[in-house]
Each structure stands twice: as C-alpha cells, then as structure tokens.
Design a protein around this motif. Structure first.
Motif, PDB file in Angstrom:
ATOM      1  N   LEU A 418       8.702   1.035  -7.707  1.00 21.19           N
ATOM      2  CA  LEU A 418       8.962   0.614  -9.085  1.00 21.19           C
ATOM      3  C   LEU A 418       8.345   1.592 -10.075  1.00 21.19           C
ATOM      4  N   ALA A 419       7.122   2.021  -9.816  1.00 18.55           N
ATOM      5  CA  ALA A 419       6.454   2.964 -10.709  1.00 18.55           C
ATOM      6  C   ALA A 419       7.196   4.293 -10.756  1.00 18.55           C
ATOM      7  N   LEU A 420       7.701   4.757  -9.626  1.00 19.81           N
ATOM      8  CA  LEU A 420       8.449   6.011  -9.589  1.00 19.81           C
ATOM      9  C   LEU A 420       9.754   5.901 -10.373  1.00 19.81           C
ATOM     10  N   ILE A 421      10.421   4.759 -10.245  1.00 19.48           N
ATOM     11  CA  ILE A 421      11.662   4.550 -10.984  1.00 19.48           C
ATOM     12  C   ILE A 421      11.389   4.535 -12.478  1.00 19.48           C
ATOM     13  N   ALA A 422      10.329   3.832 -12.891  1.00 21.96           N
ATOM     14  CA  ALA A 422      10.003   3.748 -14.313  1.00 21.96           C
ATOM     15  C   ALA A 422       9.668   5.134 -14.873  1.00 21.96           C
ATOM     16  N   LEU A 449      -0.174  -2.979  -8.002  1.00 20.45           N
ATOM     17  CA  LEU A 449      -0.829  -1.756  -7.549  1.00 20.45           C
ATOM     18  C   LEU A 449      -2.348  -1.888  -7.581  1.00 20.45           C
ATOM     19  N   LEU A 450      -2.870  -2.369  -8.694  1.00 15.16           N
ATOM     20  CA  LEU A 450      -4.320  -2.467  -8.830  1.00 15.16           C
ATOM     21  C   LEU A 450      -4.906  -3.565  -7.956  1.00 15.16           C
ATOM     22  N   PHE A 451      -4.183  -4.670  -7.826  1.00 12.22           N
ATOM     23  CA  PHE A 451      -4.680  -5.752  -6.979  1.00 12.22           C
ATOM     24  C   PHE A 451      -4.760  -5.293  -5.526  1.00 12.22           C
ATOM     25  N   HIS A 452      -3.728  -4.583  -5.082  1.00 11.15           N
ATOM     26  CA  HIS A 452      -3.739  -4.106  -3.694  1.00 11.15           C
ATOM     27  C   HIS A 452      -4.883  -3.137  -3.461  1.00 11.15           C
ATOM     28  N   ALA A 453      -5.109  -2.227  -4.406  1.00  9.34           N
ATOM     29  CA  ALA A 453      -6.137  -1.200  -4.223  1.00  9.34           C
ATOM     30  C   ALA A 453      -7.549  -1.766  -4.299  1.00  9.34           C
ATOM     31  N   THR A 454      -7.733  -2.883  -5.014  1.00  9.55           N
ATOM     32  CA  THR A 454      -9.088  -3.410  -5.209  1.00  9.55           C
ATOM     33  C   THR A 454      -9.374  -4.669  -4.413  1.00  9.55           C
ATOM     34  N   GLU A 470      -4.160   7.525  -5.103  1.00 14.48           N
ATOM     35  CA  GLU A 470      -2.702   7.408  -5.240  1.00 14.48           C
ATOM     36  C   GLU A 470      -2.326   6.384  -6.294  1.00 14.48           C
ATOM     37  N   THR A 471      -3.121   5.324  -6.394  1.00 11.39           N
ATOM     38  CA  THR A 471      -2.771   4.211  -7.275  1.00 11.39           C
ATOM     39  C   THR A 471      -2.970   4.529  -8.750  1.00 11.39           C
ATOM     40  N   LEU A 472      -4.105   5.104  -9.091  1.00  9.56           N
ATOM     41  CA  LEU A 472      -4.436   5.301 -10.501  1.00  9.56           C
ATOM     42  C   LEU A 472      -3.412   6.156 -11.246  1.00  9.56           C
ATOM     43  N   PRO A 473      -2.916   7.267 -10.679  1.00 11.73           N
ATOM     44  CA  PRO A 473      -1.872   8.010 -11.406  1.00 11.73           C
ATOM     45  C   PRO A 473      -0.608   7.197 -11.637  1.00 11.73           C
ATOM     46  N   LEU A 474      -0.260   6.339 -10.687  1.00  9.38           N
ATOM     47  CA  LEU A 474       0.926   5.498 -10.857  1.00  9.38           C
ATOM     48  C   LEU A 474       0.734   4.516 -12.004  1.00  9.38           C
ATOM     49  N   VAL A 475      -0.450   3.921 -12.094  1.00  8.81           N
ATOM     50  CA  VAL A 475      -0.722   2.972 -13.171  1.00  8.81           C
ATOM     51  C   VAL A 475      -0.758   3.694 -14.514  1.00  8.81           C
ATOM     52  N   ARG A 476      -1.376   4.889 -14.546  1.00  5.69           N
ATOM     53  CA  ARG A 476      -1.393   5.655 -15.790  1.00  5.69           C
ATOM     54  C   ARG A 476       0.030   5.971 -16.244  1.00  5.69           C
ATOM     55  N   SER A 477       0.880   6.299 -15.303  1.00 10.37           N
ATOM     56  CA  SER A 477       2.277   6.571 -15.622  1.00 10.37           C
ATOM     57  C   SER A 477       2.954   5.330 -16.187  1.00 10.37           C
ATOM     58  N   ASN A 478       2.668   4.177 -15.606  1.00  6.65           N
ATOM     59  CA  ASN A 478       3.241   2.923 -16.110  1.00  6.65           C
ATOM     60  C   ASN A 478       2.794   2.632 -17.537  1.00  6.65           C
TER      61      ASN A 478
END
Length: 691
Positions: A418-422, A449-454, A470-478
């Motif tokens: 989903l993050a890649l598509i967005a 994303l954040l729930f899974h990573a933490t 891997e997670t943080l760049p995806l969230v920043r992109s979102n």
C-alpha cells in the motif's frame, strides 16, 4: 442536461495482453525502484490572476465551464463507477445550450464543483492555504444540492446522478452528515427508477427502438455506482446496507471503448462466468471477459470486500482460520483468484501505469490496487486484535504459532505494498490520488506498519532493527503523501498530523520500546472527554449498535458524532446491574468539535464574488456540528466482554445478533481506520457545512 447525457470520457481502451504477459508479473518492488480563493487580507494580498471566479455564485463563461468539465472527466469520471456520463453527448449538449439555464442545471453545477477542486489543486500558488483551495466551486455545489433537495419528488436519472456526485463531493470536504443522508436518497431513487433491472431484453439494441446503447449502459453504471456507495457506507453492517446483490439483475459495465463508441455488447454479471438468464446462449460472445473494463473488476472486488467486512464482524461464529474449510480460507482464495485473474493492462506495473496515465485512468488503477491491499489488511486483522480492538478474536493454540506469525508477516507485506502504491501515485500528481478514500487508506497503512515493527516483533531480536529501517522510510513517504493531498481533502491534514506524531514518537523511542508497550493510542484527533465507566458484569454482551461495530472514521460513525441530540443505549448501564446507579451519576461530557466553515455566500461580506476565506467564518458548537472528530476511546475497550448489556427491546441492532469491530471505509473508505494515535490538544480540522 437531460438523462440522455449519461456517460463517460476518454477511451478506456483495454490494451491487449499479448506480448506483455511477462511484464504483467512485474512485482511492486519495480515501482519502488494558485490561490483560487480570496485569502485573509492580513496575511495574503489579493491575487491578480483572475482566479476568484471559482468562488462566484454563478457559473462562469462557457470557456471556463468547459475547462472545469474537462477536469471532472479527467479526475472523477474514471474512478469506481462514476463514469456514467457519456462524454460526447454531455459535451454536445453543453455546447448547444449556449449558457442558457446553467445555474439551474444541478448536474452541471456539481460536475463543475468537482472539476474546480482539481483545477484549484493543480494551479495553486505556494502560499495558498489548503482550506481556501478546497472552497473552489463550493457555491455551485451548494446550489446543486438546493435544487436536488428542493425537488425530491422529481425522481429522475439526472437527479440520481447529481445526488451521487454530491455524496462524493461532501466526502472530500468531510461533510459526513450530508454524505450519509445523500447515500440514502440515492438508494431510494435507484429503487424507484428500477435501474437494478435491464431496461429491456434487447441488450444489443437490435430492434431499433428504445434507448440508445450508451443510455442503457449509463443506467447500468449508475446502478453499480449506487451499489459501491452503499457498500462503502454499510461497511458490512446489514442495518446500514440498503442495496442487496441479489436484487441487482443487470450485467457489469462494458469497457470504456464500447461505451464511448455506443457499441452495445454482452458482458458477464457479478458472478464470474454467468450471464443474464434471458439471453440466448447462441448469442453469448466467445470472449466476454474482454468486454469488461476496469470498473467491472472493481465491482467484483467490492463484492468480496463486503464479505470480508461481514466476516470480521462475526468472528465469534466463524471457524478457526487455520482450518482448510474455514471462512477465512475461502475469502483468501477468492481474493487471490480475483487478483491473479487481472489482465496484464490492470496489473500494477510500470507499463500498465503509463498506459493508464495516457488514457486518464491512472487514478482508477491506483484505486483498484489500493482497494485490494486495504481489504487484505482488513482481513488479516485477525492476527492483530489489539491493533484493531476486535470485539471477538481467535485464540491461537501453541501448535498454530507458526500460522499466526505467517499471518502477521502477510499483514505487514500488504501494508508495505500500500505504501509503495501511494508513493508511486503521488509521483504522478493529484489525478492519481483522486479517490476520496485515499487519505484514510494511507493513514491506516501507517498504523499497520508501525504496529508491526513495534508490537509484533520482539525489539531485542536481530531482525527488529532491519525491520525498523525498512518501516520508517515507508511511513515517512506516507506522511508526505498525506501532506500532498491536503488541498483536495479536508481529512488529509488531520490524518497527516496524526501520522507525523506517530512517526516522531517511534523515532524518538525506538530503542526503548518494549514488546506489548503501546506507543500509539486509539484516536487520531484531539479529545477532552473522559469516558464513563458504564460497564456491566463480565460476560454480558454489548448492544449491537452500528456505532460500536464500525471503525471511527466510517461515514456513519462520523455522522453520529455530529448529532447533538442522539440516544446511545449502548452507552447506558444495565438497569439491573449493581453498578447501574453509580454509572448513571457520571455525566457524559461532550468532546471537542470541528471548526465549521459556512457555505453561506454572505459569510464574506467584503468578497461577495469570491471564495470566503476561512478566517471570516465562525465556529459552530456541537448542536450545529455534522461530524465532530471526537474521542473514540469508548469504541475500543480492552475487555469487550465487560461492556454494558441492555435488553433487546432497547438495542439498535443489525440483522445479526452479534457484531465485531472492524475499517473506510474507507472508508474509505468504508474507511477502514481504527484510530490509534495520540491525543493532541488544540488540533482541529475544518469541515464545510451547507446552510
């Protein structure tokens, strides 16, 4: 415009899959590789570019109207099943009208209002305020709604089209009350018009009499648009669903090319491989799936999504998901079969994206795949009940630990896609993010994303550090995507702020967060209310009110939050409970409400022909509020079995006795966003209200 102006825009030419089968399997990892409103005079000088006409009470001259109509067809028309306007017919009638009676043409008014939102977002200046940009065309939408509501007894196809487009317009401005009520009007109109049935048995228009092929196709698309809107409102709750699939006896929309050229054809119905019963088998096409465009595939997955959301709400009566004959297994198989059967031109590959961009369908393609991955996240919520605060959840025995971990990995994988598509959609501009469900989908992606990573990975584990990288760049992109959508959607700013706060908290405390420690509370907006303890004895069920089985950003939930005078039996203590008296003495405090912006043209006395600046508009209290973003902690109890029980005579229930919490929703949407971010004092978002 008359009902004959039903239809569509640029060709949805279904590109042949030959020679591109290999490209169709390219993975998502390849994708990885002007102020238009008068501003506050104290902060911004008046613009001199002549763009204030977007805030006028009357439609502008013909050349500007045509520009706005083109923006509508380029951005809104390709989405979901909004393509019920036959563009050649619409433009022909527009040119022949010579501007006569345009301010009383509700359909044209709302088309221009939607077009104005995208025109304004594309031509905005760096100093333009998002709230002012969203006011472009607001007076025309207001006039269109006045016309529709002023003649409710005039049940016509054109009024139904207007109501559906107004519904979408209000969602973009977070006017959830208007959107919810218009969805009901639309459902009743389609029932009265009986567009759930084919106009006649002459599907191929061979008799030479009756409506044209484009008119019949327009009616089908209009019905399917009603079905999609009702599905996103209902969120799998029968009580909120007015349109049942069994009552829809029409074929799926044809591809855009056939519609544009008025070429009648036979397509399958909702069930794969099935056709209308009255058709002569000898007349059935050899390759009828080729006649189904992107809208047909979208509709079929909406049907799967309805089943997913209903499943999530009734986990207490479902089989264990690891069983091969479980409902979960069947839903997974149905979703995978749908995805794997997509033609090459509808795969999310670079080639398909640029092809769809050329045919102005990139937004539709991104929306199609976002729908898939968001629905998969909703289905896989069974492996993260604490994330979604499910009322019912499965207990996984020790021997199913591997199965549970595989579900959690899959949940992360769907959120990652989903993050890649967005991110890729954002790179192509506003038209690729044109679906009003997009902000809530992107926000929910951040949560997963954040729930899974933490929470789902032991912080001390070696892979935890790599997962966080891997997670943080995806969230920043979102977050960046949410910020880019603020000029188009009122809710994007709110969710962007919430996602940003989540990200900051994780970045600061990533080294000290322990497994099971919740770093993200349950709501994405500010609150001042402390919930009352109205629970009854453990083991007694909560009332099955829709409020408590829908995600907090669903249209119904947000509509209910804006009602000042409402009865909430699910919040009342059991009269026979020993805790009833004590609980009843705790008053229910009202939560902080949204700031509202009046659409009354007199609100800006110094700019009668412009878009009223938000600073000139008063705030309204809870009594006038349509949809307050208030505290939703009561929706997510850590111990659902301890919630208040009431006799069935006072329950507001669906056709089923029990419901679990599901998002968009998303909606999106059907907004599938069970909020879980911190409470931020003073944070508000704007909502626009028709007077």
């Amino acid at each position: 415009m008359t009902a004959a102006l039903q239809g569509s825009q640029n060709s949805d030419q279904e590109i042949s899959a030959s020679g591109e089968a290999q490209q169709s399997k390219e993975s998502l990892s390849q994708i990885e590789s002007s102020s238009l409103s008068p501003p506050d005079n104290e902060r911004q000088p008046p613009r001199q570019d002549g763009s204030w006409w977007l805030g006028s009470l009357h439609l502008p001259e013909s050349d500007k109207v045509r520009i706005l109509v083109e923006y509508y067809f380029a951005n809104v028309h390709p989405l979901r099943c909004f393509g019920f306007l036959h563009k050649p017919s619409f433009m022909q009638r527009l040119d022949a009208g010579n501007g006569r009676g345009r301010d009383d043409d509700a359909l044209l008014l709302v088309v221009c209002a939607l077009g104005a939102l995208f025109f304004a977002a594309e031509h905005r200046a760096p100093t333009d305020l998002p709230a002012n940009i969203r006011r472009a065309g607001i007076q025309w939408a207001k006039r269109a709604q006045q016309l529709v509501l002023g003649q409710l007894g005039n049940i016509a196809v054109e009024n139904l089209m207007t109501a559906l487009l107004l519904h979408d317009y209000h969602l973009r401005l977070s006017n959830f009350g208007d959107a919810f009520m218009l969805s009901g009007i639309s459902a009743r109109m389609q029932q009265a018009l009986q567009i759930n049935l084919e106009h006649s048995t002459d599907i191929l228009c061979e008799t030479g009499s009756g409506p044209s092929a484009s008119t019949k196709e327009s009616r089908r698309r209009l019905m399917w648009c009603c079905y999609i809107s009702d599905s996103l409102i209902g969120n799998g709750v029968d009580q909120l669903t007015l349109i049942k699939e069994v009552d829809i006896k029409i074929q799926l929309p044809c591809c855009e090319r056939n519609f544009l050229l008025q070429d009648a054809c036979i397509t399958e119905v909702l069930d794969r491989g099935q056709y209308l019963k009255f058709l002569n088998p000898e007349r059935l096409p050899a390759h009828s799936p080729d006649n189904i465009g992107i809208r047909g595939h979208y509709i079929r997955f909406i049907a799967i999504r309805r089943k997913v959301l209903k499943y999530i709400k009734h986990l207490n009566v479902m089989k264990s998901p690891w069983l091969p004959d479980s409902e979960f297994s069947h839903l997974i198989q149905a979703a995978h079969h749908w995805y794997n059967s997509l033609p090459a031109s509808l795969q999310f590959t670079p080639t398909a994206m640029y092809i769809r961009k050329e045919t102005q369908q990139l937004g539709a393609l991104c929306s199609l795949h976002a729908l898939y991955y968001q629905t998969m996240c909703d289905l896989y919520r069974i492996c993260a009940p604490s994330l979604y605060k499910l009322r019912y959840s499965f207990t996984y025995p020790p021997e199913q630990t591997g199965f549970l971990h595989s579900l959690q990995r899959d949940l992360f994988g769907h959120a990652r896609n989903l993050a890649l598509i967005a991110a890729e959609a954002s790179r192509h501009g506003p038209h690729a993010l044109a679906d009003c469900w997009t902000p809530t989908v992107v926000y929910d992606c951040c949560r997963v994303l954040l729930f899974h990573a933490t929470q789902l990975v032991e912080p001390a584990a070696e892979r935890s550090r790599f997962l966080m990288l891997e997670t943080l760049p995806l969230v920043r992109s979102n977050v960046k995507v949410l910020r880019s959508m603020e000029p188009m959607y009122a809710v994007a700013e709110l969710l962007g702020n919430a996602a940003e706060k989540m990200l900051e908290k994780v970045e600061v405390g990533s080294e000290t967060i322990s497994s099971g420690q919740s770093i993200i509370p349950d709501e994405p907006y500010p609150t001042n209310e402390v919930d009352d303890d109205t629970r009854s004895a453990p083991g007694t069920p909560v009332q099955s009110a829709p409020d408590y089985v829908l995600n907090p950003l669903s249209i119904y939930r947000m509509t209910r939050k804006g009602i000042a005078e409402k009865h909430m039996p699910e919040r009342q203590p059991n009269a026979f409970s020993p805790t009833a008296t004590a609980s009843s003495n705790a008053p229910l405090q009202r939560r902080a409400t949204l700031q509202h912006v009046s659409l009354d043209p007199t609100a800006a006395s110094n700019a009668p022909s412009g878009i009223p600046p938000s600073s000139q508009v008063p705030s309204y209290g809870a009594a006038q509020s349509q949809a307050a973003f208030d505290d939703l902690m009561s929706l997510f109890a850590s111990d659902p079995s301890g919630w208040t029980w009431q006799p069935s005579e006072t329950a507001i229930g669906s056709q089923y006795e029990s419901n679990g919490l599901p998002p968009w929703e998303p909606t999106y949407v059907d907004q599938q966003l069970d909020a879980w971010v911190p409470m931020f004092s003073g944070q508000q978002t704007q909502q626009y209200e028709f007077q």
